[in-house]
Design an enzyme around this catalytic site. Structure first.
Site, PDB file in Angstrom:
ATOM      1  CG  ASP A   1      -1.743   1.204   1.413  1.00  0.00           C
ATOM      2  OD1 ASP A   1      -1.497   2.202   0.713  1.00  0.00           O
ATOM      3  OD2 ASP A   1      -2.659   1.179   2.269  1.00  0.00           O
TER       4      ASP A   1
ATOM      5  CE  LYS B   1      -2.689   9.844   2.500  1.00  0.00           C
ATOM      6  NZ  LYS B   1      -2.984  10.897   3.465  1.00  0.00           N
TER       7      LYS B   1
END
Ligand code: FES
Lengths: 461, 461
Positions: free
Chosen positions: A288, A319
């Site tokens: 991740d 993000k």
């Protein structure tokens, strides 16, 4: 009545003398709000608040601003008429992609695909990226198990009722201290703070200890490698135990650096062995990179620092990448359409910005910049913790992805507040850590600006 | 190596003679892709494909385009310099909202809040809206249960391990045929098609039958009300059963019209009684308006057609609203910050577009338009099913949110394909239904354009 009262309410509120903060308090729990911002006036590494204060931002919207505020390259995107329809007409990408979408994917996501990953699925945020990555691992596992034959009628019927065998009792192994998101699948692999999880039903999935290392890593090689061995042993034990329980581990998920959980590092050796354990037990290996991806460690993906022989199976992102999504190996592509699917499947307007972000990273050599600034930052933190050993410890980091521990959470919170009053925004993580998450345009002189102010605050404390 | 290879790959692909479709096949499962689109050339109700074919769009990106393609009011947003920073700098709304955010919320979401809902939480898509709505219901339920006292140490510790009492065995009651999203919490309440659920672990949550009504509703009042009574009885039975199992129902979730599951309607009386059952058993009542919200039924929210005395507790939205989120009553606001939280918590750039969408709906009186077009559409469908009873049945709808059944799924798929070849885009849903999901700017003459072509296709069939 729920009629269209646009404009009426705001003027009423203003007449009553309420200000903007009051309005939001009326609408939402605002306990997490730091302050209101003027994004129009913000530039580069500097965030401007609603009162016009200009602050050096080392937190960048929880690490989600890649190349600073209002970068000219991003503003230019909006001045090109042929881009506008992408913002105005959000397509259902899974069924009606724009004609330039494959090319856009090739130019952006595929151009930065981690080694060994030929496929990419766009999503919209970190949570749907991880949720769908988990689903891909479950689907892969079951297809493997049934020898790629058609599912049985019993499977087809039972899954409609949330029951096995169609909804199998498979699990994802995660680590204590990890954060993978807050939707219910992700939340079952998130173990950062209790307030994130309290009162939400979850899955009985195995949770391994993440190594608690001593820093600087180079000085505690032997102790740390023992600690890592202990955790890896526990991982294998849990895999066996959960298989015996009938809740076989289909995949292992890990962050390259546990971020929300306190900036916890582990060595490349740990991750290589973890990858081998996954392969040995037939589990998928999911990295991740939602917070670590897109350059802050000085490499585009943090897991490149490991030098894996056998690549990961899945790498998720969001993000700084602006779009969410995940890369995966061939065999993790869903065998049928509509298995990995939702209305939007991402947002092509974010891919347009990503094109520019990647260009800027390349032309301005920002990964090198990050390595340089990061080195100065970490060096400065080492010096400060030597100078203020009663306040600071455990400085650590890769690139500008750095952190340092305060004595306790109260001290941490006070330091962050004092530094903010001197014009620098920092974030916390874990129990008592300060984390550094500047944009990729954070330069060495910004490091020194920060270090001077931090030094002043520590000296005063 | 995962270096930045921007631009290299596409030219290689083009040199090898691959076209755009090949590229996407290489990257993803493209089984659901209908065709590639030229969104720049699309206008109003007309979608243009990559070959320049202009098609009347009655599906509108799975019902997610509110006021047609490239509406001038939306394009104008991007020509205003003070809007640009909102697109370029996506904030972490939960901690650093833009200064105009509360005002923007008041002007947009609050101005269309369903009756009884004073609070609104923005999210980014239908799935995170529903996931967080579920979490709000669980948190509300547990806070009520512990008398709003602090959680015990045992709760705080156990939740970090995914175990009770901190992660309680609570459930959400949903209906067979429902669709509430595909992340793992949502998916446990979704029961539309097996391919959506197969191989994904789930929760043992109760699933009630949704009324299978006969259409037109006015002609089968007595039969339908018996069927609804049967389902409501089952709802109560399940609530009792799951409480006895130790998996108490914290909330009931329903769509006002089951959309993906086949456009299944129920009467206002059914929903009123369902609301009462929820209250009686202490369960929250959540209306999922992700597909029905923002006008397509002729009212802004479909559940306004019910005339509830006691409002719903939670109403979630996304799609045509451009931003996701949910409205809720006061008591469903989280008691502490960071319980309902994620990095972005929505996207203010979508709220800017929503301002314009709501303005257009109001100034162009689009809800009236929808009622008018919807009436013509349903009337036309009634006539066609009378004319082709061997092919069509069960025409139904509110506003332009209409559907009709084909004889079987093969016929349905063929009809949709033939209609598309004559320049009209339709969607399917459920086993054999055709659904109509035009934008709110769909006018009566578009209805007649469609009906004429549909008539031709049916006559040829
Ligand atoms: S879950 Fe990712 S955008 Fe909603």
């Amino acid at each position: 009545s729920p009629s269209l009262r646009t404009g009426v309410l705001v003027s009423t509120w203003k007449m009553k003398g309420f200000d903007i903060a009051d309005m939001l308090v009326f609408l939402q729990n605002v306990g997490a709000v730091h302050f209101f911002c003027n994004y129009e006036e913000s530039r580069g590494n500097y965030l401007v608040d609603a009162d016009g204060n200009r602050m050096l931002d080392l937190y960048t919207q929880i690490s989600s601003i890649p190349i600073g505020y209002n970068h000219p390259a991003l503003l230019k995107v909006l001045s090109k008429p042929h881009n506008l329809s992408t913002f105005v007409n959000r397509p259902a990408l899974g069924i009606l992609p724009p004609e330039n979408f494959p090319e856009r994917l090739m130019e952006t996501l595929v151009s930065v695909a981690p080694r060994g990953m030929s496929r990419v699925q766009t999503m919209a945020c970190g949570s749907c990226s991880n949720e769908n990555a988990f689903k891909s691992m479950f689907i892969w596992y079951k297809n493997k198990e049934r020898g790629h034959n058609q599912p049985s009628q019993e499977e087809i019927n039972s899954c409609m009722l949330n029951q096995g065998p169609g909804c199998p009792d498979l699990s994802i192994l995660s680590f204590m201290g990890s954060f993978h998101g807050r939707t219910m699948g992700c939340l079952a692999t998130t173990h950062s703070k209790s307030i994130h999880k309290l009162d939400v039903p979850s899955f009985d999935w195995p949770i391994a200890p993440f190594p608690k290392l001593r820093y600087p890593l180079e000085e505690f090689v032997r102790e740390n490698s023992q600690e890592e061995a202990r955790c890896l042993e526990e991982v294998e034990d849990l895999i066996v135990k959960w298989r015996q329980k009938g809740k076989t581990v289909a995949g292992i998920v890990t962050e390259p650096i546990q971020s929300e959980g306190g900036d916890n590092h582990a060595s490349p050796d740990f991750f290589k062995k973890l990858r081998n354990i996954a392969r040995k037990h037939g589990c998928a290996f999911h990295v991740d990179e939602v917070q670590t991806g897109c350059g802050p460690t000085g490499k585009f993906w943090a897991h490149e620092h490991w030098g894996l022989d056998d690549p990961a199976d899945i790498v998720s992102f969001s993000k700084k990448m602006l779009t969410g999504g995940y890369f995966h190996k061939d065999e993790f592509m869903a065998d049928k359409p509509y298995r990995i699917f939702n209305t939007w499947m991402g947002d092509p307007s974010k891919n347009i910005f990503l094109t520019e972000v990647l260009n800027v990273i390349k032309t301005e050599r920002l990964l090198e910049e990050v390595s340089r600034s990061g080195k100065a930052l970490l060096q400065g933190l080492y010096e400060l913790q030597a100078q203020y050993p009663h306040l600071l410890s455990a400085a650590r980091g890769v690139g500008t992805f750095c952190a340092i521990n305060a004595r306790d959470d109260a001290t941490r919170d006070r330091l962050i507040l004092k530094v903010r009053n001197k014009g620098i925004i920092l974030g916390g993580c874990g129990e008592k850590s300060i984390r550094f998450r500047p944009a990729l345009v954070f330069k060495e002189y910004h490091v020194h600006l920060f270090l001077n102010i931090f030094n002043d605050v520590l000296a005063e404390h």
